[in-house]
Design a protein around this motif. Structure first.
Motif: not given
Length: 275
Positions: A87-100
């Motif tokens: 598993g890994t993480q990516v910045p919120d791609l939907s852009g609706d929650e910049p802190d997620r």
């Protein structure tokens, strides 16, 4: 009469990142396939399996789309998806929650683009959510994720010789800084927000923990998947999901694993058998 369908994915090797190889994920896919057939009545043609080079993002998503389409057309009333990988993480791609951050799953063809993961070669939780929420309300979805999406819970015991974590960080310092310290929502929380009451998520660990790829009884397995299949077979599917969860948690604790598996679903579903 409607039927069942399952997809079991296990990825030990990664095309572009040979040093990130795992050892127990293919065994997980085999163990899940065997449990589904031997215990839960799945026929050979009802269990799809993708291992290593077969398990590209395109192939995984294509097979899941076929399963969802079959459920929408009334062919299936029980859909199972298991995935063992990094598993890994990516910045919120939907852009609706910049802190997620979005939780992401690594296919065989995992690739880097700039300082982050290439969206064409990473599976993000939002993509799975958008796919699974199309399922009719009467269809049971059972998802098993033996992976992890954060390295924050890493402990020294997770690094002993016969264990490895199923987490790979973003591919650069810049990519890491984009996700460091940001919160995760979690796949099943998104599903339940949509009111899908028959969706069930088994996760190998909490969001702040790591999941072990471990040498158990002379071979490598995901610790969660190994003990889950063991307890299911021992109980002959006579126990509820919640009872199986408690037995698996006890097994892991006795084996000195730090991970605590999670079962996310409605209370009424927790107290039922899987099938």
């Amino acid at each position: 009469m409607t039927g069942k369908i399952a997809l079991c994915v296990g990825i030990n090797n990664f095309k572009n990142f040979p040093s990130a190889a795992l050892r127990g994920c293919v065994n997980d896919a085999n163990d899940m396939e065997k449990m589904l057939k031997d215990l839960l009545g799945f026929q050979a043609q009802e269990v799809l399996k993708l291992i290593d080079s077969e398990a590209t993002k395109t192939r995984i998503i294509k097979d899941l789309e076929k399963m969802v389409d079959g459920a929408k057309s009334g062919r299936y009333d029980h859909v199972v998806f298991s995935m063992s990988s990094h598993g890994t993480q990516v910045p919120d791609l939907s852009g609706d929650e910049p802190d997620r951050v979005d939780e992401a799953f690594c296919p065989y063809d995992l690739a880097q683009s700039g300082d982050s993961w290439d969206p064409e070669h990473i599976i993000v939780d939002d993509e799975l959510r958008d796919l699974f929420i199309q399922l009719p309300e009467n269809v049971i979805l059972e998802v098993f994720l033996d992976t992890c999406h954060s390295g924050t819970g890493l402990k020294a015991i997770d690094l002993i010789w016969d264990r490895q974590t199923r987490y790979i960080p973003p591919p650069s310092m810049e990519g890491f800084q984009k996700v460091d310290g940001k919160r995760q929502r979690g796949l099943n929380k998104a599903l339940l927000e949509k009111g899908m009451r028959e969706h069930v998520l088994w996760a190998a660990c909490r969001a702040d923990q790591t999941s072990a790829d471990a040498n158990i009884d002379g071979d490598w397995h995901g610790a969660f998947t190994y003990f889950f299949c063991k307890e299911m077979m021992a109980s002959q599917n006579k126990l509820s999901r919640n009872e199986i969860l408690e037995k698996v948690r006890k097994d892991l604790q006795e084996g000195n694993y730090t991970q605590i598996p999670q079962l996310e679903c409605e209370a009424t579903v927790r107290n039922k058998k899987i099938i």
